[in-house]
Design an enzyme around this catalytic site. Structure first.
Site, PDB file in Angstrom:
ATOM      1  CG  HIS A 105      -1.905   0.917   1.157  1.00  0.00           C
ATOM      2  ND1 HIS A 105      -1.875   2.075   1.495  1.00  0.00           N
ATOM      3  CD2 HIS A 105      -3.398   0.727   1.107  1.00  0.00           C
ATOM      4  CE1 HIS A 105      -3.074   2.864   1.217  1.00  0.00           C
ATOM      5  NE2 HIS A 105      -3.948   2.054   0.824  1.00  0.00           N
ATOM      6  CG  ASP A 160      -7.530  -1.275  -3.191  1.00  0.00           C
ATOM      7  OD1 ASP A 160      -8.673  -0.844  -2.947  1.00  0.00           O
ATOM      8  OD2 ASP A 160      -6.536  -0.683  -3.033  1.00  0.00           O
TER       9      ASP A 160
END
Length: 428
Positions: free
Chosen positions: A307, A364
Site C-alpha cells: 500500500h 483492494d
C-alpha cells in the site's frame, strides 16, 4: 521541543511556528513563507509532505498500521457498528445515541426518492457508458434539482444536503448499474435498512423475488465501513478543494467521484481482478507470476499487495479477509479466477520475499474478491468504493466549511521560456 522552525537562505533566517497534533504529528506552519521571504515557495509534487488542512476526522499511521475515525479504532467500528452509525460519527463527530441514529436514518429515507426527470439524464447515456461517469454526472445534476440548498453557511441547508445525498447516492449508483445491465430501475424501499436497500436495488429484477443474505450483508457493511474515510487522499482532497470555492455539496462530491475514478486511486480493486484474469488466461501458473513480481527487471507488479501509505500491513485487509472467506464459503463459488486469488494469497503470505518486504494483501485485493464473488461487474467496483467513501467526503466538506477554510490556490515553480518578442506569422 521548540515550537519554532528556522529556515535559513542566503544568510537570512526566517522563523515559522511548529504545531503538534493530538497524535504527536509535527507540522511546520509555512503559510507566511512566501510573504516573509519575498517570494520563496515550497515545491512538493503530489503534496506528499504538505498538510493542506487541520482535521479532527481520521488519524492514519501507515508505519504502524493504525486507522482511527474520531479516535475510534477501525477494528471496533467495522465489527461493532452499522454503516450509518459510523457515517454519523465521521460527519458529526460523535457516535449517535439511539434517538439521534433513528432520526438520521429516517431523514435519509425521507430524502431517498429521486426526481423522475433524472431518468431523462440517465437515458442520454449510451449503455456502454462507464458507471462512474454516469454517477458523477447524476450527482452533479442534484445541484439543479435542489438549487435552494446552496448556502454553504447554513447548517440547516448543509444537513438537508447531507441527508438528501446519503439517500439518493445509492439509488443513482444502482441506476448506473442497471443502465449497464439493461435492467429496470429500482427505487429505494423505506422498510429496509441502508445496506439491505443497496443490495436490493442492485440485485432485484422483476422476474425474481429479492431475498437478502445475512453473510453477504455483513460483508458488504464491513467493506463499506472500511472505505468511509482515509484522510487526505486524492478524491478527498479534491472534494475539499472544490468545496473551498463555496461550490455546493453535490458539485463537490461529483468532483470527488471523478477523482476516485482514476485507476491509481479507486480503480485498484478492478486492477486486481484484471490481473487475476490475465494469470488465468496465461495458464494459471501462480508461481510464474510470483517470480515475475520478484524480478526487478520485469515490469509486472502484483496488484492488491502492499500500500502507498501502509508500510507494514493494511489494518482494513485483516478485517475484510474474514468476510471474504465467509462469502466464498457461503456462496460456494466455482470460479477459476477466485481460485487463483486464493492460491496467490497463500503463496505470497508464505514467500520470504513478500514477508520481508511486507507486501501483504491489502483491502483492494479482498474487496475485489468479494465483489467478484457477488457477481458485481468490474466496472461497478469503483462505484461501490464511492458509496462507502461518501460519508467521508461529506465529513471533510462539512469540516472545511465549518472551519471557514480559504479557497485552495496552490503555487507553482515556472520553468518555461522567459520573455520573448512576438514573431509575425510571415516570419515563423
Amino acid at each position: 521541543m521548540s515550537n519554532i522552525g528556522i529556515f535559513e537562505f542566503q544568510g537570512k533566517k526566517y522563523e515559522f511556528p511548529v504545531e503538534i497534533g493530538t497524535e504527536n504529528e509535527i507540522a511546520i506552519d509555512i503559510k507566511k513563507l512566501r510573504g516573509s521571504t519575498g517570494g520563496i515557495i515550497t515545491l512538493d509534487p503530489g503534496f506528499k509532505n504538505t498538510g493542506s488542512c487541520k482535521s479532527k476526522i481520521t488519524f492514519l499511521n501507515g508505519e504502524k498500521g493504525i486507522l482511527r475515525h474520531r479516535g475510534y479504532a477501525i477494528e471496533d467500528l467495522a465489527k461493532k457498528a452499522s454503516f450509518l452509525e459510523v457515517a454519523y460519527l465521521i460527519i458529526f463527530g460523535e457516535l449517535p445515541n439511539k434517538k439521534q441514529l433513528e432520526k438520521f436514518e429516517n431523514d435519509i429515507k425521507e430524502k431517498s426518492l429521486v426526481d423522475e426527470e433524472i431518468k431523462d439524464i440517465l437515458d442520454g447515456f449510451p449503455r456502454s457508458a462507464h458507471p462512474m461517469g454516469v454517477l458523477s454526472a447524476l450527482t452533479a445534476s442534484l445541484t439543479a434539482f435542489h438549487s435552494h440548498l446552496t448556502d454553504v453557511h447554513s447548517e440547516e441547508e448543509i444537513y438537508s444536503s447531507i441527508t438528501r445525498l446519503m439517500g439518493k447516492f445509492p439509488v443513482l449508483a444502482a441506476w448506473a448499474h442497471a443502465k449497464n445491465e439493461g435492467t429496470p430501475l429500482n427505487y429505494a424501499d423505506n422498510s429496509l435498512d441502508y445496506i439491505d436497500n443497496l443490495l436490493m436495488m442492485m440485485y432485484k429484477i422483476p422476474t425474481t423475488p429479492y431475498k437478502g443474505n445475512p453473510v453477504i450483508k455483513k460483508a458488504m457493511e464491513e467493506l463499506l465501513i472500511l472505505h468511509q474515510d482515509h484522510e487526505q487522499n486524492c478524491s478527498t482532497s479534491t472534494v475539499r478543494l472544490v468545496g473551498s470555492s463555496h461550490a455546493s455539496l453535490f458539485a463537490s462530491i461529483s468532483a470527488g467521484v471523478s477523482a476516485l475514478w482514476g485507476p491509481l486511486h479507486g480503480g485498484a480493486n478492478q486492477a486486481v481482478i484484471e490481473m487475476l484474469e490475465a494469470i488465468k488466461e496465461d495458464g494459471g501458473d501462480v508461481e510464474k507470476f510470483i517470480n515475475k513480481a520478484k524480478d526487478k527487471n520485469d515490469p509486472f507488479r502484483l496488484m492488491g499487495f502492499g500500500h502507498r501509505v501502509y508500510k507494514n500491513f493494511d489494518p482494513r485487509a485483516l478485517i475484510i479477509k474474514e468476510s471474504a472467506d465467509a462469502v466464498l464459503a457461503e456462496l460456494g463459488v466455482d470460479d477459476p479466477t477466485l481460485e487463483i486469488a486464493k492460491h496467490l494469497e497463500e503463496t505470497a503470505l508464505k514467500d520470504p520475499y513478500f514477508v520481508e518486504k511486507k507486501l501483504f494483501p491489502n483491502v483492494d485485493f479482498y474487496s475485489g474478491i468479494i465483489y467478484r464473488a457477488l457477481g458485481i461487474p468490474v466496472e461497478m467496483f469503483t462505484v461501490m468504493f464511492a458509496i462507502g467513501r461518501l460519508p467521508g467526503w461529506i465529513a471533510q466538506w462539512r469540516e472545511m466549511r465549518l472551519n471557514s477554510e480559504p479557497i485552495g490556490r496552490p503555487r507553482q515553480l515556472y520553468i518555461g521560456e522567459t520573455k520573448r518578442d512576438y514573431v509575425p506569422m510571415s516570419k515563423r
